[in-house]
Design a protein around this motif. Structure first.
Motif, PDB file in Angstrom:
ATOM      1  N   PHE B   3      31.674 -17.348  13.569  1.00 48.38           N
ATOM      2  CA  PHE B   3      31.287 -17.698  12.209  1.00 48.38           C
ATOM      3  C   PHE B   3      31.674 -16.603  11.216  1.00 48.38           C
ATOM      4  CE2 PHE B   3      27.965 -19.239   9.226  1.00 48.38           C
ATOM      5  CZ  PHE B   3      28.361 -20.539   9.245  1.00 48.38           C
ATOM      6  N   LEU B   7      34.277 -17.109   7.986  1.00 53.42           N
ATOM      7  CA  LEU B   7      33.896 -16.986   6.583  1.00 53.42           C
ATOM      8  C   LEU B   7      34.646 -15.850   5.905  1.00 53.42           C
ATOM      9  CD1 LEU B   7      30.112 -17.800   6.770  1.00 53.42           C
ATOM     10  CD2 LEU B   7      31.859 -19.064   5.544  1.00 53.42           C
ATOM     11  N   ILE B  74      35.825 -25.743  10.525  1.00 52.79           N
ATOM     12  CA  ILE B  74      35.330 -26.155   9.215  1.00 52.79           C
ATOM     13  C   ILE B  74      34.033 -26.961   9.351  1.00 52.79           C
ATOM     14  CG2 ILE B  74      35.885 -27.543   7.161  1.00 52.79           C
ATOM     15  CD1 ILE B  74      38.821 -26.750   7.616  1.00 52.79           C
ATOM     16  N   GLU B  75      33.985 -27.775  10.382  1.00 50.71           N
ATOM     17  CA  GLU B  75      32.769 -28.572  10.636  1.00 50.71           C
ATOM     18  C   GLU B  75      31.550 -27.672  10.817  1.00 50.71           C
ATOM     19  OE1 GLU B  75      32.873 -32.102  11.652  1.00 50.71           O
ATOM     20  OE2 GLU B  75      34.858 -32.380  12.586  1.00 50.71           O
ATOM     21  N   ILE B  77      31.064 -24.684   9.679  1.00 51.17           N
ATOM     22  CA  ILE B  77      30.664 -24.079   8.412  1.00 51.17           C
ATOM     23  C   ILE B  77      29.924 -25.105   7.554  1.00 51.17           C
ATOM     24  CG2 ILE B  77      31.513 -23.032   6.279  1.00 51.17           C
ATOM     25  CD1 ILE B  77      33.897 -21.998   8.008  1.00 51.17           C
ATOM     26  N   MET B  78      30.424 -26.324   7.544  1.00 51.18           N
ATOM     27  CA  MET B  78      29.751 -27.376   6.768  1.00 51.18           C
ATOM     28  C   MET B  78      28.345 -27.619   7.283  1.00 51.18           C
ATOM     29  SD  MET B  78      32.477 -30.032   5.266  1.00 51.18           S
ATOM     30  CE  MET B  78      32.002 -31.265   6.411  1.00 51.18           C
ATOM     31  N   TRP B  80      26.375 -25.488   8.595  1.00 54.48           N
ATOM     32  CA  TRP B  80      25.505 -24.404   8.109  1.00 54.48           C
ATOM     33  C   TRP B  80      25.131 -24.635   6.649  1.00 54.48           C
ATOM     34  CZ3 TRP B  80      26.689 -20.059   4.716  1.00 54.48           C
ATOM     35  CH2 TRP B  80      25.625 -19.156   4.602  1.00 54.48           C
ATOM     36  N   LEU B  81      26.110 -25.051   5.858  1.00 58.74           N
ATOM     37  CA  LEU B  81      25.861 -25.283   4.436  1.00 58.74           C
ATOM     38  C   LEU B  81      24.866 -26.423   4.224  1.00 58.74           C
ATOM     39  CD1 LEU B  81      29.471 -24.873   2.995  1.00 58.74           C
ATOM     40  CD2 LEU B  81      27.535 -23.325   2.689  1.00 58.74           C
ATOM     41  N   ILE B  82      25.019 -27.465   5.010  1.00 54.30           N
ATOM     42  CA  ILE B  82      24.100 -28.605   4.905  1.00 54.30           C
ATOM     43  C   ILE B  82      22.678 -28.154   5.246  1.00 54.30           C
ATOM     44  CG2 ILE B  82      23.422 -30.783   6.011  1.00 54.30           C
ATOM     45  CD1 ILE B  82      26.513 -31.335   6.229  1.00 54.30           C
ATOM     46  N   GLU B  83      22.590 -27.367   6.293  1.00 50.88           N
ATOM     47  CA  GLU B  83      21.301 -26.823   6.735  1.00 50.88           C
ATOM     48  C   GLU B  83      20.694 -25.954   5.627  1.00 50.88           C
ATOM     49  OE1 GLU B  83      18.116 -26.105   9.270  1.00 50.88           O
ATOM     50  OE2 GLU B  83      19.739 -27.584   9.383  1.00 50.88           O
ATOM     51  N   LEU B  84      21.557 -25.164   4.995  1.00 49.72           N
ATOM     52  CA  LEU B  84      21.115 -24.245   3.944  1.00 49.72           C
ATOM     53  C   LEU B  84      20.577 -25.022   2.743  1.00 49.72           C
ATOM     54  CD1 LEU B  84      21.120 -21.199   3.491  1.00 49.72           C
ATOM     55  CD2 LEU B  84      23.318 -21.437   2.345  1.00 49.72           C
ATOM     56  N   LYS B  85      21.302 -26.045   2.414  1.00 50.77           N
ATOM     57  CA  LYS B  85      20.926 -26.872   1.277  1.00 50.77           C
ATOM     58  C   LYS B  85      19.571 -27.544   1.509  1.00 50.77           C
ATOM     59  CE  LYS B  85      23.068 -30.576  -0.777  1.00 50.77           C
ATOM     60  NZ  LYS B  85      22.204 -30.762  -1.962  1.00 50.77           N
ATOM     61  N   LYS B  89      15.838 -31.615   0.473  1.00 44.63           N
ATOM     62  CA  LYS B  89      16.156 -31.488  -0.962  1.00 44.63           C
ATOM     63  C   LYS B  89      17.307 -32.384  -1.424  1.00 44.63           C
ATOM     64  CE  LYS B  89      15.055 -26.607  -0.652  1.00 44.63           C
ATOM     65  NZ  LYS B  89      15.738 -25.327  -0.527  1.00 44.63           N
TER      66      LYS B  89
END
Lengths: 90, 90
Positions: B3, B7, B74-75, B77-78, B80-85, B89
């Motif tokens: 990871f 990044l 890329i999947e 990373i996405m 992680w971003l989804i989880e972060l968001k 929410k």
DNA sequence: TATACATTTAGAAATTTATCTAAATGTATA
DNA sequence: TATACATTTAGATAAATTTCTAAATGTATA
């Protein structure tokens, strides 16, 4: 505060851990710093990089400064990744 | 190749442009370098960082070395971003 | 208002990264 | 096999980043 700054901000492990912490709710700079073994000044620097990248926002409440996640930038990064992956190749 | 490396690789403008180029199909190192005003050696370095980050793969075909996007990272990373968001929410 | 507390800012040192030139490697071909 | 072409690797330098200590700022309270 653009794409470049956002990705740069995310590319550091400490800063990603800060983001992960903030997932569970807003925190003061001091509480965030307490999770790391570096000085408060260093954590404060990381917070400022995250702020420049638009990934967090801060607000003062008396003595304390609270940090919170800003997820709108995350959407923009996801959009680029989806585009990169290619709509056709899903 | 984790990871962190992925990044870090994405956090550089030149490297993101390389990724964008490769969206339209595989390219040789030389063709990629031709899109930039830096030396081939420098571009080669960027390609190696992208490779370490698992974002591209290379294969030799005679004199040429072709680079292609690797979207499986890329999947991750996405995700992680989804989880972060935050799921709640959305 | 003097003091304490929470946090940031300034300035410096150490590490990492980006870039270059020159040399090395791998492959094709005259 | 000698030469040319495509690309990487090595080694150096300059710029950026991470981290620290010390000092400054902003707020609350005795």
């Amino acid at each position: 505060m653009g794409f470049q700054e956002s990705l740069k901000a995310m590319s550091d492990k400490t800063r990603r851990e800060i983001l992960n912490l903030l997932k569970n709710g807003d925190m003061t700079a001091g509480d965030i710093a307490a999770h790391f073994s570096m000085t408060q000044a260093t954590v404060s620097h990381h917070l400022s990089v995250l702020k420049d990248g638009g990934l967090v926002m801060d607000r003062r409440d008396g003595k304390y400064i609270f940090y919170e996640l800003n997820t709108s930038v995350i959407e923009e990064i996801m959009a680029w990744l989806i585009e990169l992956k290619g709509v056709d190749k899903q």
